[in-house]
Structure formats: structure tokens, C-alpha cells
Design a protein around this motif. Structure first.
Motif, PDB file in Angstrom:
ATOM      1  N   GLY A   1       0.801  -1.224   0.000  1.00  0.00           N
ATOM      2  CA  GLY A   1       0.000   0.000   0.000  1.00  0.00           C
ATOM      3  C   GLY A   1       0.828   1.266   0.000  1.00  0.00           C
ATOM      4  N   LEU A   2       2.056   1.152  -0.379  1.00  0.00           N
ATOM      5  CA  LEU A   2       2.991   2.272  -0.307  1.00  0.00           C
ATOM      6  C   LEU A   2       2.643   3.378  -1.293  1.00  0.00           C
ATOM      7  N   GLU A   3       2.744   4.619  -0.815  1.00  0.00           N
ATOM      8  CA  GLU A   3       2.513   5.774  -1.677  1.00  0.00           C
ATOM      9  C   GLU A   3       3.672   6.745  -1.539  1.00  0.00           C
ATOM     10  N   GLY A   4       3.738   7.689  -2.467  1.00  0.00           N
ATOM     11  CA  GLY A   4       4.806   8.680  -2.429  1.00  0.00           C
ATOM     12  C   GLY A   4       5.898   8.333  -3.421  1.00  0.00           C
ATOM     13  N   HIS A   5       6.931   9.172  -3.426  1.00  0.00           N
ATOM     14  CA  HIS A   5       8.037   8.969  -4.361  1.00  0.00           C
ATOM     15  C   HIS A   5       9.362   9.217  -3.654  1.00  0.00           C
ATOM     16  N   ALA A   6      10.315   8.377  -3.953  1.00  0.00           N
ATOM     17  CA  ALA A   6      11.680   8.526  -3.442  1.00  0.00           C
ATOM     18  C   ALA A   6      12.633   8.536  -4.619  1.00  0.00           C
ATOM     19  N   ASP A   7      13.755   9.190  -4.431  1.00  0.00           N
ATOM     20  CA  ASP A   7      14.805   9.113  -5.443  1.00  0.00           C
ATOM     21  C   ASP A   7      15.413   7.715  -5.455  1.00  0.00           C
ATOM     22  N   THR A   8      15.538   7.144  -4.237  1.00  0.00           N
ATOM     23  CA  THR A   8      16.209   5.852  -4.088  1.00  0.00           C
ATOM     24  C   THR A   8      15.499   5.008  -3.042  1.00  0.00           C
ATOM     25  N   VAL A   9      15.419   3.705  -3.292  1.00  0.00           N
ATOM     26  CA  VAL A   9      14.984   2.731  -2.287  1.00  0.00           C
ATOM     27  C   VAL A   9      16.197   1.884  -1.926  1.00  0.00           C
ATOM     28  N   VAL A  10      16.377   1.671  -0.621  1.00  0.00           N
ATOM     29  CA  VAL A  10      17.358   0.699  -0.130  1.00  0.00           C
ATOM     30  C   VAL A  10      16.564  -0.332   0.659  1.00  0.00           C
ATOM     31  N   MET A  11      16.867  -1.612   0.472  1.00  0.00           N
ATOM     32  CA  MET A  11      16.071  -2.610   1.187  1.00  0.00           C
ATOM     33  C   MET A  11      16.777  -3.956   1.276  1.00  0.00           C
ATOM     34  N   ASN A  12      16.407  -4.650   2.339  1.00  0.00           N
ATOM     35  CA  ASN A  12      16.798  -6.037   2.530  1.00  0.00           C
ATOM     36  C   ASN A  12      15.490  -6.820   2.660  1.00  0.00           C
ATOM     37  N   PRO A  13      14.862  -7.129   1.523  1.00  0.00           N
ATOM     38  CA  PRO A  13      13.546  -7.770   1.575  1.00  0.00           C
ATOM     39  C   PRO A  13      13.646  -9.221   2.044  1.00  0.00           C
TER      40      PRO A  13
ATOM     41  N   GLY B   1       8.358 -16.197  -2.929  1.00  0.00           N
ATOM     42  CA  GLY B   1       7.805 -15.006  -3.554  1.00  0.00           C
ATOM     43  C   GLY B   1       7.623 -13.823  -2.620  1.00  0.00           C
ATOM     44  N   ASN B   2       8.057 -13.950  -1.365  1.00  0.00           N
ATOM     45  CA  ASN B   2       7.910 -12.840  -0.408  1.00  0.00           C
ATOM     46  C   ASN B   2       8.664 -11.585  -0.826  1.00  0.00           C
ATOM     47  N   ASP B   3       9.663 -11.722  -1.675  1.00  0.00           N
ATOM     48  CA  ASP B   3      10.427 -10.554  -2.115  1.00  0.00           C
ATOM     49  C   ASP B   3       9.714  -9.790  -3.235  1.00  0.00           C
ATOM     50  N   ARG B   4       8.773 -10.410  -3.904  1.00  0.00           N
ATOM     51  CA  ARG B   4       8.126  -9.789  -5.063  1.00  0.00           C
ATOM     52  C   ARG B   4       7.369  -8.500  -4.736  1.00  0.00           C
ATOM     53  N   PRO B   5       6.535  -8.468  -3.674  1.00  0.00           N
ATOM     54  CA  PRO B   5       5.852  -7.205  -3.365  1.00  0.00           C
ATOM     55  C   PRO B   5       6.835  -6.068  -3.064  1.00  0.00           C
ATOM     56  N   PHE B   6       7.982  -6.396  -2.485  1.00  0.00           N
ATOM     57  CA  PHE B   6       8.991  -5.386  -2.189  1.00  0.00           C
ATOM     58  C   PHE B   6       9.570  -4.817  -3.475  1.00  0.00           C
ATOM     59  N   LEU B   7       9.917  -5.696  -4.415  1.00  0.00           N
ATOM     60  CA  LEU B   7      10.447  -5.232  -5.696  1.00  0.00           C
ATOM     61  C   LEU B   7       9.423  -4.385  -6.442  1.00  0.00           C
ATOM     62  N   LEU B   8       8.165  -4.833  -6.448  1.00  0.00           N
ATOM     63  CA  LEU B   8       7.111  -4.075  -7.136  1.00  0.00           C
ATOM     64  C   LEU B   8       6.933  -2.689  -6.526  1.00  0.00           C
ATOM     65  N   SER B   9       6.874  -2.616  -5.195  1.00  0.00           N
ATOM     66  CA  SER B   9       6.706  -1.320  -4.530  1.00  0.00           C
ATOM     67  C   SER B   9       7.919  -0.426  -4.739  1.00  0.00           C
ATOM     68  N   ALA B  10       9.102  -1.009  -4.707  1.00  0.00           N
ATOM     69  CA  ALA B  10      10.322  -0.230  -4.918  1.00  0.00           C
ATOM     70  C   ALA B  10      10.334   0.384  -6.315  1.00  0.00           C
ATOM     71  N   LEU B  11       9.987  -0.414  -7.313  1.00  0.00           N
ATOM     72  CA  LEU B  11       9.984   0.076  -8.692  1.00  0.00           C
ATOM     73  C   LEU B  11       8.873   1.093  -8.929  1.00  0.00           C
ATOM     74  N   LYS B  12       7.783   0.963  -8.196  1.00  0.00           N
ATOM     75  CA  LYS B  12       6.651   1.878  -8.350  1.00  0.00           C
ATOM     76  C   LYS B  12       6.948   3.248  -7.723  1.00  0.00           C
ATOM     77  N   THR B  13       7.749   3.255  -6.661  1.00  0.00           N
ATOM     78  CA  THR B  13       7.916   4.488  -5.885  1.00  0.00           C
ATOM     79  C   THR B  13       9.259   5.178  -6.044  1.00  0.00           C
ATOM     80  N   SER B  14      10.201   4.583  -6.790  1.00  0.00           N
ATOM     81  CA  SER B  14      11.531   5.204  -6.854  1.00  0.00           C
ATOM     82  C   SER B  14      12.161   5.067  -8.235  1.00  0.00           C
ATOM     83  N   ASP B  15      13.239   5.814  -8.410  1.00  0.00           N
ATOM     84  CA  ASP B  15      13.989   5.787  -9.663  1.00  0.00           C
ATOM     85  C   ASP B  15      15.134   4.776  -9.628  1.00  0.00           C
TER      86      ASP B  15
END
Length: 195
Positions: free
Chosen positions: A105-117, A125-139
Motif C-alpha cells: 500500500g505504499l505511496e509517495g516517491h523517493a529518489d532511491t529505495v534501499v532494502m533487505n527484503p 515469492g515474499n520478495d516480489r511485493p517489495f520489488l514491485l513497490s520499490a519500482l513503483k515508488t523510486s527511480d
């Protein structure tokens, strides 16, 4: 700030009080956090807004702020972990926003996402929602994954591209009863993905 100095600062961060195996709550070691963050810093990717998805106790978020990110927001579904993250940020004297949120449910925009999903060890497949949200919200996305994930990630990210990736060690401390060693060195891959 040099990588070793960052590592020393991040070693002060407290881990999970009672980690949840279903959330795959493994604390990101200071050594690995400093490595991935210094890599992002050297690429010029920690200057604007940074999101840490599944921030846990805040090591990547806090490290991003220590390296000069203008605004840092950590997101996690675990309220207890966020309480620890807030205390850790206060201890290290940095201002980081920590938000209780499901990653999808993440909203907003970041220049960069850092994560250890999550690696998907408990539920594939637990990492998939993290990748999708990261790509949706950052460059730009910096992410830690199991060794051997390159083909999956390259296919999963669609039009985005992997600009850099390398293998390193994740010294995983015994966290759950099924762990047999005090520390096990797990091979992981660090990815830099650009949308």
C-alpha cells in the motif's frame, strides 16, 4: 564518511526484540549495511529522498541519513520493530520518519529505495511485493537477494534494468531455533536497479 566509520556507527543499532520468522526478520549486519550504503553513496544515490522498505530496526534508513540523504522514510508492518527503529535513530542523532505500513500500500516517491527484503525462505515469492513497490515508488533501487537470483530479478523487473550487481557475504547470526550455527555466512547478491 568512510565505510568503516559508518559500519562502526551502525554497530550501535539494536536488533529485533523478538523477531518474527514469518516476516523473515533477520537483522541486516552493520558490515553489510555499510557496504551497500557506501556503494549507493558513491553512485550519488543518497542525496534526495530515500525509502527503506521493510526497514525493521532501521539500519539502512539510519545509515542513509548518516550519509547525507535529505529525507529518509522507513516502512514496516511490525510496530515493535518500528519502536526500536525510532530509538535507534534517536540514539544516533538522526531524523528519520518511520511509518507503519504494508509494503503493497505504499505511496509517495523517493529518489532511491534501499532494502533487505525477505528472501522467500519461509514463503516463496515474499520478495516480489517489495520489488514491485520499490519500482513503483523510486527511480533507483538497491536490494539484497539470495545468491543465484539474477535471472529471476532480470525477468521480474520488466523495463527497469540492473546496472550493477555483485556477490558478497551476509553474516547471519543465529536468530531462530532451527539455526544450527552462531553465525552462518550466507552468499547474497547486491543489486542496483534503475527504472
Amino acid at each position: 564518511m568512510k565505510q568503516r566509520k559508518l559500519e562502526i556507527l551502525l554497530e550501535q543499532i539494536e536488533g529485533f526484540d523478538s523477531p518474527d520468522v514469518t516476516l523473515e526478520q533477520y537483522a541486516t549486519p552493520a558490515l553489510l549495511a555499510a557496504e551497500i550504503l557506501h556503494f549507493a553513496y558513491m553512485q550519488g544515490d543518497l542525496e534526495g529522498t530515500v525509502f527503506d522498505l521493510g526497514c525493521g530496526t532501521g539500519v539502512l534508513a539510519i545509515g542513509s541519513k548518516l550519509l547525507g540523504a535529505q529525507r529518509v522514510v522507513g516502512f514496516d508492518i511490525d510496530r515493535k520493530a518500528l519502536e526500536v527503529a525510532r530509538k535507534n535513530a534517536e540514539k544516533l542523532g538522526v531524523e528519520v520518519e518511520f511509518i507503519h505500513s504494508d509494503i503493497s500500500g505504499l505511496e509517495g516517491h523517493a529518489d532511491t529505495v534501499v532494502m533487505n527484503p525477505p528472501f522467500g525462505a519461509q514463503a516463496k515469492g515474499n520478495d516480489r511485493p517489495f520489488l514491485l513497490s520499490a519500482l513503483k515508488t523510486s527511480d533507483v533501487v538497491y536490494s539484497i537477494h539470495n545468491c543465484g537470483s539474477h535471472n529471476f530479478i532480470a525477468g521480474f523487473i520488466g523495463d527497469a534494468s540492473i546496472t550493477d550487481w555483485y556477490t558478497t557475504a551476509f553474516p547471519m547470526k543465529r536468530t531462530f531455533k532451527f539455526h544450527k550455527k552462531e553465525v552462518e555466512m550466507i552468499k547474497v547478491e547486491i543489486y542496483r536497479i534503475v527504472r
